[in-house]
Scaffold this active site. Structure first.
Site, mmCIF file in Angstrom:
data_model
loop_
_atom_site.group_PDB
_atom_site.id
_atom_site.type_symbol
_atom_site.label_atom_id
_atom_site.label_comp_id
_atom_site.label_asym_id
_atom_site.label_seq_id
_atom_site.Cartn_x
_atom_site.Cartn_y
_atom_site.Cartn_z
ATOM 1 N N ARG A 102 32.385 34.029 34.645
ATOM 2 C CA ARG A 102 33.909 34.557 35.260
ATOM 3 C C ARG A 102 33.640 34.597 37.046
ATOM 4 O O ARG A 102 33.108 35.751 36.999
ATOM 5 C CB ARG A 102 34.449 35.270 34.869
ATOM 6 C CG ARG A 102 36.182 35.478 35.233
ATOM 7 C CD ARG A 102 37.102 36.250 35.429
ATOM 8 N NE ARG A 102 38.167 36.815 36.262
ATOM 9 C CZ ARG A 102 38.814 37.630 36.601
ATOM 10 N NH1 ARG A 102 38.144 38.846 36.204
ATOM 11 N NH2 ARG A 102 39.282 37.691 37.224
ATOM 12 N N HIS A 107 41.419 35.394 43.502
ATOM 13 C CA HIS A 107 41.109 37.128 43.990
ATOM 14 C C HIS A 107 41.431 38.162 44.613
ATOM 15 O O HIS A 107 40.304 37.788 45.820
ATOM 16 C CB HIS A 107 39.873 36.786 42.956
ATOM 17 C CG HIS A 107 39.282 38.438 41.992
ATOM 18 N ND1 HIS A 107 38.905 38.571 41.266
ATOM 19 C CD2 HIS A 107 39.712 39.795 42.323
ATOM 20 C CE1 HIS A 107 38.942 39.568 40.836
ATOM 21 N NE2 HIS A 107 39.751 40.323 41.336
ATOM 22 N N GLU A 135 45.394 39.273 38.617
ATOM 23 C CA GLU A 135 46.715 40.521 38.439
ATOM 24 C C GLU A 135 47.627 40.429 39.758
ATOM 25 O O GLU A 135 47.626 41.599 40.456
ATOM 26 C CB GLU A 135 45.729 41.470 39.253
ATOM 27 C CG GLU A 135 44.624 41.979 37.532
ATOM 28 C CD GLU A 135 43.388 43.527 38.567
ATOM 29 O OE1 GLU A 135 43.488 43.313 39.373
ATOM 30 O OE2 GLU A 135 42.858 43.828 37.364
ATOM 31 N N ASN A 192 42.613 42.729 32.528
ATOM 32 C CA ASN A 192 42.083 43.258 33.021
ATOM 33 C C ASN A 192 42.470 44.873 32.229
ATOM 34 O O ASN A 192 43.471 44.762 32.443
ATOM 35 C CB ASN A 192 41.694 43.039 34.277
ATOM 36 C CG ASN A 192 41.089 41.995 35.408
ATOM 37 O OD1 ASN A 192 40.649 40.954 33.985
ATOM 38 N ND2 ASN A 192 41.675 41.337 35.861
ATOM 39 N N TYR A 239 41.223 48.413 32.139
ATOM 40 C CA TYR A 239 40.697 49.606 32.443
ATOM 41 C C TYR A 239 41.314 51.544 32.537
ATOM 42 O O TYR A 239 40.060 52.189 32.674
ATOM 43 C CB TYR A 239 40.057 49.903 34.144
ATOM 44 C CG TYR A 239 39.461 49.329 35.188
ATOM 45 C CD1 TYR A 239 38.511 48.802 34.513
ATOM 46 C CD2 TYR A 239 40.209 47.056 35.226
ATOM 47 C CE1 TYR A 239 37.604 47.630 35.434
ATOM 48 C CE2 TYR A 239 39.137 46.784 35.800
ATOM 49 C CZ TYR A 239 37.394 46.520 35.606
ATOM 50 O OH TYR A 239 37.174 45.769 36.031
ATOM 51 N N GLU A 290 38.270 40.956 32.054
ATOM 52 C CA GLU A 290 37.604 42.324 33.282
ATOM 53 C C GLU A 290 37.279 43.718 31.852
ATOM 54 O O GLU A 290 38.514 43.977 31.646
ATOM 55 C CB GLU A 290 38.102 42.551 34.396
ATOM 56 C CG GLU A 290 37.624 41.770 35.546
ATOM 57 C CD GLU A 290 38.374 42.315 36.968
ATOM 58 O OE1 GLU A 290 38.733 43.830 36.720
ATOM 59 O OE2 GLU A 290 38.744 41.196 37.167
#
Ligand code: BGC
Length: 534
Positions: free
Chosen positions: A107, A152, A198, A338, A340, A412
């Site tokens: 990606r 991005h 995002e 994504n 985290y 991600e």
């Protein structure tokens, strides 16, 4: 000298091997076969300064991040992405290291200012188009599926200067034009397009906190020279979602049938748990999820923002017209996740909270990584990211239920170690913690898949250490270490682990002959004493 070096290298591998033995004794060792055969396993990067560098090469103009990072004090150590990893010039080498991992997907994102230096106000840059064509062709030649993110974080500064980029509806036509240039030039080979990375997190960073360009915010969130933290994030996300929907309409009307690709969007997807065992905090979790995940995704599936946002934001929340609802609804073929963060959420409607959390824009929720001084998981290099593998399983389940199990990709997920003073290169290379992290998150994902979640891919963030936005080069997420002086890429232990997981269905870390090990770079690090004695 040579003998010493080899001994040191052997020791390094010995450590790796002994780690492999103890690690594979663990019951929760994840195996490739726990995922469907056609599952995509990849790594991810983004253009701008995260990897590309070459910030003014050929026709490229200044991006918003070029300008922002050149202002002293904006980025840790005043790092810039002018050179970054010089991927623009070293992409062939990078494709070799990607290939050496045994992944079947990669990606990356397009630098808007590289292919449209002045947006619609200027020409298409043929050198920019040529760069991405070469990158795409080389990936396909090696059997690696290119996943392209159209936007991005970085855009031509021109669009910021002319009308304030995402705060102005004009940006929608600009974005559609960028997407059209991408579909026309690359669409014959790209099957997976993500329009925007995002929107939700970007708007928090750029328009609530003022940490990303254009650095807008207002009290109590920060002390910026311009901005309104209560309103601007809502406007910018609104424009991003409409930009997405219009680009998807164009793709479906003019390209999808002949090119046969899929279009989705990528959302930052945090998971929350109640801080206290109380109904108010359980409600806070529901609100936090709606404000985080639902903000970016509900409009693209159902045509409007989550009810919780309407309830608390009232008329501040922009409205979609019936024609807009029509193009928004059902405008994604897949959801990019994504992930985290897993945090505790606590209610700020009935309880006193930290300043800012008690406002509609934050959904009257305070989030924290600690309960009674105990962190929710092991800390990492980002104060908000803790290691909580169950969070990925839970957020995937939440998205599965909320959006009728449409195709999902984990676009991600990654680990950066806590930043240490006088960090030793050998410690960064011997990244056992990163292996444990990916093993545990993949095991959690395998459970979600086993329970029916339609997840079709997983991308490690990141292929290599890179420019980590305001943290500069101090925070490292890569499977490959990048020597900041020579820009050599050197595989960390986690690169060996990923390769073995993918090719041998095992977590052993030996047998790395095929991995692009850049032995010369390791030797030169040893010789210059930058890689300490193990
Ligand atoms: C972004 C990446 C970033 C990563 C780690 C994500 O939100 O998409 O560009 O490097 O987080 O912080």
């Amino acid at each position: 000298m040579r003998v010493t070096i080899i001994t040191k290298l052997n020791l390094f591998y010995f450590l790796a091997l002994s780690f492999a033995r103890s690690f594979s004794g663990n019951e929760d060792v994840v195996k490739r076969y726990q995922f469907p055969d056609k599952f995509f396993f990849g790594t991810a990067t983004s253009a701008y300064q995260q990897v590309e560098g070459a910030y003014l090469d050929d026709d490229k103009s200044y991006s918003n991040w070029d300008v922002f990072s050149h202002i002293p004090g904006n980025i840790k150590n005043n790092d810039t992405g002018d050179i970054a990893n010089d991927h623009y010039h070293r992409f062939s080498e990078d494709i070799e290291i990607i290939h050496s991992l045994g992944v079947n997907a990669y990606r990356f994102s397009i630098s808007w200012a590289r292919i449209l230096p002045k947006g619609k106000f200027g020409e298409v840059s043929q050198s920019g188009i040529m760069f991405y064509n070469k990158l795409i062709d080389s990936l396909i030649l090696r059997g690696i599926e290119p996943f392209v993110t159209i936007h991005h974080n970085d855009l031509p500064q021109e669009l910021e200067d002319r009308y304030g980029s995402w705060l102005c509806p004009n940006i929608q036509e600009e974005f559609v034009y960028l997407a059209k240039i991408c579909f026309e030039n690359f669409g014959d080979r790209i099957k997976y397009w993500a329009t925007i990375n995002e929107p939700n997190l970007f708007s928090q960073m750029a328009y609530v906190r003022g940490w990303y360009p254009p650095a807008h915010c207002s009290q109590p969130f920060g002390n910026c020279s311009a901005g309104n933290s209560d309103k601007e994030p809502l406007i910018s996300v609104h424009n991003m979602l409409l930009s997405h929907a219009k680009a998807v309409k164009l793709y479906r009307d003019e390209f999808q049938q002949k090119q046969g690709g899929f279009v989705g969007i990528i959302s930052s997807t945090d998971m929350y748990e109640p801080l206290r065992d109380e109904e108010a905090d359980r409600q806070a979790v529901i609100r936090a999820l709606a404000y985080n995940v639902g903000w970016a995704l509900d409009p693209l599936v159902y045509g409007d923002y989550p009810l919780e946002m309407r309830q608390y934001l009232g008329s501040e929340l922009p409205k979609f017209s019936p024609a807009e609802i029509n193009i928004l609804k059902g405008s994604i073929d897949f959801i990019g996740i994504n992930h985290y963060v897993t945090a505790y959420a606590t209610d700020c409607i009935h309880s006193a909270c930290a300043s800012g959390c008690d406002r509609p824009i934050q959904g009257y929720v305070e989030t924290t990584g600690e309960r009674d001084g105990v962190p929710i998981g092991e800390p990492t290099g980002n104060p908000k990211f803790f290691i909580v593998p169950r969070g990925l399983e839970k957020v995937v389940d939440y998205i599965k239920d909320r959006y009728s199990n449409m195709p999902m990709f984990v676009t991600e997920n990654g680990y950066s170690p806590p930043v240490q003073e006088n960090e030793q290169v050998k410690d960064l290379l011997n990244d056992v913690k990163r292996i444990e992290y990916h093993n545990a998150y993949l095991a959690a994902l395998a459970r979600a898949v086993k329970n029916g979640a339609n997840v079709q891919g997983y991308f490690v963030w990141s292929l290599m250490d890179n420019f980590e936005w305001t943290d500069g080069y101090s925070v490292t997420f890569g499977l490959f270490y990048v020597d900041r002086q020579t820009l050599d890429r050197i595989p960390k232990l986690s690169a060996r682990w990923y390769k073995n997981f993918l090719t041998n269905n095992t977590s052993q870390i030996d047998g790395d002959e095929d991995l692009n090990t850049n032995q010369n770079a390791i030797v030169s690090l040893l010789e210059s004493n930058r890689l300490e004695e193990i």
